[in-house]
Scaffold this active site. Structure first.
Site, mmCIF file in Angstrom:
data_model
loop_
_atom_site.group_PDB
_atom_site.id
_atom_site.type_symbol
_atom_site.label_atom_id
_atom_site.label_comp_id
_atom_site.label_asym_id
_atom_site.label_seq_id
_atom_site.Cartn_x
_atom_site.Cartn_y
_atom_site.Cartn_z
ATOM 1 N N ASP A 130 0.878 -1.146 0.000
ATOM 2 C CA ASP A 130 0.000 0.000 0.000
ATOM 3 C C ASP A 130 0.928 1.212 0.000
ATOM 4 O OD1 ASP A 130 -3.153 0.626 1.693
ATOM 5 O OD2 ASP A 130 -2.058 1.775 0.192
HETATM 6 C C1 GLC Z 1 -4.251 4.250 -0.402
HETATM 7 C C2 GLC Z 1 -5.130 3.050 -0.158
HETATM 8 C C3 GLC Z 1 -5.046 1.997 -1.237
HETATM 9 C C4 GLC Z 1 -4.834 2.701 -2.563
HETATM 10 C C5 GLC Z 1 -3.458 3.306 -2.519
HETATM 11 C C6 GLC Z 1 -3.184 4.160 -3.764
HETATM 12 O O1 GLC Z 1 -3.656 4.673 0.786
HETATM 13 O O2 GLC Z 1 -5.006 2.399 1.105
HETATM 14 O O3 GLC Z 1 -6.254 1.239 -1.230
HETATM 15 O O4 GLC Z 1 -4.939 1.788 -3.631
HETATM 16 O O5 GLC Z 1 -3.231 4.104 -1.365
HETATM 17 O O6 GLC Z 1 -4.057 5.249 -3.797
#
Ligand code: GLC
Length: 737
Positions: free
Chosen positions: A270
């Site tokens: 993430d």
């Molecule tokens: C965010 C989310 C994730 C997302 C990523 C990119 O913090 O937790 O679900 O795909 O970052 O935006």
């Protein structure tokens, strides 16, 4: 003389054409580009041509949403985009800001709670295909979704992005979405692996949970995504599990995901989920995103060489503290994903924001809406009998495709509930906002400048003289109200909606409440409201879908993918004090363990407001004559439960038959019953069908913590044939030898 000239001239055309052929001859393709060779051979070949630096460069971001390919070898970059409900607008190279492109307004599909509420894997298939076509058209390698974190508490800000409280339902519904999405040559990225069941302290909270709950509740949907749907990438979660961040967690990534489930794709963090070079190297992470760019942990811009899996990783490799085989495994997984996507010349071209995709969004929305209550059959609203319909509530006009965090969409179209109702009922409709919540804002709440008293009075005026009131309320994907980065702070509806409803009910009894939420909410007014419709976040076609259902053009057939408790303390996660939820800001212990959702309510005998799997129809159904093909089964066999479903009402509709299994006299604590099969049956008025639902005996196993493996005890079991977790129609005993 002449002969000599002629013999030379005669050669010209031959030489000419020979030259042409050699000039035009296809250049010999490098081995790794030749799709006639097996994938693994191509991966090995490409790897053998890459330098260590090129391999390391693949393992981390080069921008907010992209990572390097190998330019020298013509291996393309990897481009990613959120999110599970549609392709997010283009984001800037090195910040969370929008790029303000003018060609990226998409179809907003319903939130995944709505998809789960259809209980129809065919809806997952058309959804995955459509959203995959949009991602393909937008030239994305990876679509960052679907999310399948289990709904453990109604306070989790991101439950709207996931598929509910039951691992079996989530498993069945996630597989077709991924399979059809990936047929577009776009990688799905199932997330957030694992135990990211809240937003508060999500970046670090250290979750402790038993092996049984991990295996029986929190992992099954991820396992189905990997072993059945063959997902090409997995996103590590922000939180920790047993002291290691999930983005570099040896047990979750190496032992379970890659060794036991044989996952051959790419583990992606993430954004900002990596915290350590050696753990990232050795504990199964393949691609690091989102670390240290503007707006996340450090404000250094374009800090991509500072990433844990960038220069620091290269250092360890050069020192020999990390063997090159570790790097080769990561690079191989990323190459495999690139060959399956960017370098797959057979993949379709995709399509974007098309009428066909709008139809898919509408169909899923119409099938996912849940009719929770309809006393006196006030619904459907017959236009010929109604002169004056008052629509009240901010959610009748507010855009709900925006907000919510990373799943935020720039939708090409969004039909609001009010627009949909006006299209269906014309001038019979009057509208008053009734309450206001303030503008969308990430990370904070901005109160509305509108006067609450004035708004309330305007609503009462139109409610007083209406034949029926349609109240459109709920949450709204603002901070604290179903949004990433924060949990809800109350189980009640916000913005004084409960009080407004009380005022409306004083002047009009005929109230239909339509809730746009991704979570359960308290309903203190439930006894006084004749009809309640759970309308989720439905995306571009919201208003048309809601109008179709309220008017009876479509007969609702959705069922709840999670329980609605009467009050928060009836929920398992909220029954063991703050350490159980939300934790003490460092650690959280899931003391509710395997008793999540209806498993808790059944075992503790707590009647829910609305049960898991509950949903009404404008017609009625009767189930009858259940029987199993045998009475006794071996552990390798499958129980076949056959029964008849009849539509005993006056309109076509669909029933969702559910099979929950009970183990009698189990030697370990087991939930009173667990969903192990379901089937959605579409029937015309009067029609009946004989249905068989198979339940593999191996699927009714529990995780035996002594042996660290699945176990099915011999003994007595019961196949509960039900139409919701709160409505078991028949109990059919079977025995396992
Ligand atoms: C965010 C989310 C994730 C997302 C990523 C990119 O913090 O937790 O679900 O795909 O970052 O935006």
């Amino acid at each position: 003389m002449y002969k000599q000239i002629f013999s030379i001239l005669r050669m010209v055309p031959v030489v000419f054409f020979a030259g042409m052929i050699s000039l035009n001859a296809q250049p010999v393709k490098p081995f790794y580009m030749n799709e006639n060779h097996p994938l693994e051979e191509r991966v090995k070949n490409a790897l053998s041509l890459m330098t260590m630096e090129e391999k390391v460069a693949m393992c981390h971001a080069q921008s907010k949403f992209s990572s390097k390919g190998v330019a020298r070898l013509g291996i393309p970059e990897v481009w990613m985009s959120d999110g599970p409900h549609g392709v997010r607008e283009e984001i800037l190279w090195d910040s969370w800001g929008e790029a303000k492109w003018t060609n990226d307004s998409c179809t907003a599909f319903p939130a995944l709670t709505c998809l789960a509420a259809t209980w129809n894997p065919e809806m997952s298939a058309i959804y995955g295909k459509a959203v995959g076509e949009e991602a393909r058209y937008r030239k994305k390698t990876v679509l960052l979704g679907p999310g399948v974190n289990i709904y453990r508490t109604p306070m989790n800000g991101r439950n709207f992005e996931y598929m509910g409280e039951d691992p079996y339902l989530a498993s069945r519904m996630v597989v077709p979405y991924i399979q059809e999405l990936q047929k577009n040559g776009v990688a799905a990225c199932v997330k957030h692996y694992a135990l990211n069941n809240q937003e508060l302290w999500r970046g670090h909270i250290n979750v402790e949970v038993s092996d049984r709950a991990l295996r029986e509740i929190y992992l099954p949907a991820f396992k189905a995504a990997v072993t059945e749907a063959k997902v090409w990438s997995v996103m590590g979660a922000y939180n920790q599990f047993r002291g290691e961040h999930c983005c570099h967690n040896d047990l979750l990534l190496n032992k379970i995901l890659k060794d036991e489930w044989r996952f051959d794709g790419t583990v992606i963090t993430d954004w900002g989920g990596a915290h350590n070079t050696m753990q990232s190297a050795m504990n199964g992470l393949d691609m690091e995103m989102g670390t240290g760019t503007d707006g996340m942990t450090r404000s250094v811009s374009n800090a991509y060489d500072n990433y844990y899996l960038a220069l620091p990783f290269l250092d360890e490799l050069r020192k020999g503290t990390v063997p090159e085989s570790v790097l080769n495994d990561k690079a191989s997984r990323i190459l495999r994903m690139i060959f399956r996507t960017e370098m797959n010349s057979k993949r379709p071209l995709g399509s974007f924001a098309s009428p066909e995709h709008a139809q898919v969004a509408r169909k899923v929305a119409e099938e996912g809406i849940v009719l929770l209550k309809n006393s006196g059959n006030i619904l459907p609203l017959d236009a010929s009998k109604l002169k004056n319909i008052a629509v009240i509530g901010e959610n009748a006009t507010r855009s709900l495709t925006v907000g919510g965090g990373s799943s935020n969409l720039k939708a090409k179209n969004e039909i609001s509930p009010l627009t949909g109702l006006r299209t269906r009922y014309g001038s019979k409709i009057t509208y008053a906002m009734g309450y206001a919540s303030g503008p969308p804002a990430y990370g904070r709440e901005i109160p509305s400048k509108l006067n609450a008293e004035t708004l309330r009075n305007e609503a009462i005026v139109i409610a007083r003289t209406a034949d029926v009131v349609i109240f459109v309320g709920g949450l709204n994907k603002n901070h604290f109200q179903d949004c990433e980065g924060g949990d809800r702070q109350s189980y009640n509806l916000p913005f004084d909606q409960d009080q407004l409803l009380d005022e409306i009910l004083k002047v009009n009894k005929n109230v239909v409440v339509v809730l746009a939420t991704g979570n359960a909410v308290a309903m203190p007014w439930i006894e006084r409201v004749p009809a309640v419709v759970q309308a989720w976040y439905l995306g571009s076609e919201a208003g048309n879908a809601i109008a179709s259902v309220l008017s009876g053009d479509v007969n609702p057939s959705g069922k709840l993918p999670f329980t609605f408790p009467v009050k928060l303390s009836d929920n398992g996660a909220h029954s063991f004090g703050p350490l159980c939820y939300p934790g003490d800001s460092i650690k959280e212990v899931y003391m509710d363990d395997i008793l999540v959702g209806y498993r808790w309510h059944d075992t503790k005998n707590i009647a829910p407001l609305f049960a898991f799997g509950h949903g009404l129809s404008y017609t009625n159904f009767a189930l009858s004559n259940p029987q199993t093909d045998k009475k006794t089964y071996t552990k390798a066999e499958t129980v076949k439960l056959t029964f008849t479903v009849q539509n005993t009402g006056k309109v076509s509709g669909a029933e969702i038959a559910q099979v929950y299994v009970t183990q009698k006299n189990a030697p370990v604590l087991r939930p009173a019953k667990e969903l192990k099969g379901f089937k959605k049956v579409f029937l015309k008025a009067g029609e009946q069908q004989t249905i068989t639902i198979p339940v593999k005996v191996e699927d009714i196993a529990y995780w035996d913590e002594k042996t660290g493996n699945w176990k099915v005890d011999a003994g007595e079991f019961v196949m509960n044939l039900a139409t919701s977790a709160g409505d078991v129609k028949f109990k059919v005993p079977v025995e396992v030898k």
